[in-house]
Design an enzyme around this catalytic site. Sequence first.
Site, short mmCIF file in Angstrom:
data_model
loop_
_atom_site.label_atom_id
_atom_site.label_comp_id
_atom_site.label_asym_id
_atom_site.label_seq_id
_atom_site.Cartn_x
_atom_site.Cartn_y
_atom_site.Cartn_z
N LYS A 1 79.44 24.46 -37.22
CA LYS A 1 78.33 24.70 -37.30
C LYS A 1 78.80 26.27 -36.64
O LYS A 1 77.58 26.80 -36.18
CB LYS A 1 77.04 23.80 -36.49
N SER B 1 84.12 16.90 -40.49
CA SER B 1 83.11 17.99 -40.25
C SER B 1 82.74 18.36 -38.86
O SER B 1 82.50 18.85 -37.98
CB SER B 1 82.14 18.63 -40.92
#
Length: 399
Positions: free
Chosen positions: A52, A302
């Site tokens: 992110k 992720s």
Amino acid sequence: MTSADVRAAQEVLAGAGVVRRTPLEECEPLRGPVGGPVLFKCENLQHAGSFKLRGAYLRLVRLSPEERARGVVAASAGNHAQGVALAARAVGTHATVFMPVGASLPKVAATREYGATVELVGATIEDAMAAATAFARDRGAVYVHPFDHPDVVAGQGTVGLEILEQCPAVRTVVVPTGGGGLVAGVAAVLRAERPDVRLVGVQAAGAAAVRVSLAAGRPVTLDGMRTMADGIAVGRPGDLTFAHIAAQVDEVRTVSEEQLSQALLFSLERAKMVVEPAGAAALAAVLAEPETFEAPVVVVLSGGNIDPLLLLRVIEHGMGAAGRYLEITVRFADRPGMLAGLLGALAKQRANVLDIAHVRHDAALRVGEVEVSLTVETDGPDHSHRTVNALRAAGYSVE
């Protein structure tokens, strides 16, 4: 959104020194089941613990001085929050982040430590997003969307460029998918530069908004969600991200909570990687059907921001789902040495006793009979089966 946009984003990120180029690590235990190399793109090792930061930093660094002066606001269950907070500190602006009341405490604490003001509101990410957009409207702060913005998608897409540079022979890329920012960015790169590479998005079955939206042909809002994978628990894909997914992603799969648990356990035991449930979604899909992925396969891990208490529960759940906890009830005559004999039989089978309950007084028992309930740890289903058979062969009544 084009591959050129992502390449421009890569130049910005590389020049800033805020975002790291994460490693690509081969997972040898998966080579056999898949039939070739499987590599992990380790965004769990990114600064702030997830991919992110890439999109958040690109979005913030491109703000005007006037916009930075007004500050930024975001909504997140945790990873976008930390990315925005760290990016805001790097570019010299202040971030306010709205998070659901049930957000992971370590993620809340980390967001505050990076310098952001955290406001807890509502039960879902949608509640937090509504509060963040209202704050932006009332205070003039710049709203940093977690996935549905060109800069955010371009920043996340740099993961795809790094994969192509680190593994030119890649045939399949598997990406966890929530709102779609990461998979959309990777798709923009692959379709332009390597259209022969198959791209698979993976959602939690309890929060599969993209799958539902693809079936409907438009972004659809789920009535509710239920998954431990808070990082991909998004009730509606973005308009921008959905367009990319519908046009450029080859397939979107779902994984169950049990499969997520098993993937987390596998990543810890076999790959020595700490990941959160959302971060393990792509791995869960490969573990579930390894023969359906053409190697070399790159699996994106992720994120790695997992609450230690959740990790403990997930490990226990994953071991149960993998058949490594055996719960049995044994009845036998209430005579000295019988319990010791039962435990000795279990020890002979190398089954580790985790919990035991010894009951003498129960209306269902015959006079002079006892019942022992045990939870034992085994190596898996085959070991459990051998253990039960050995106890029965020794004369014990086992359920």
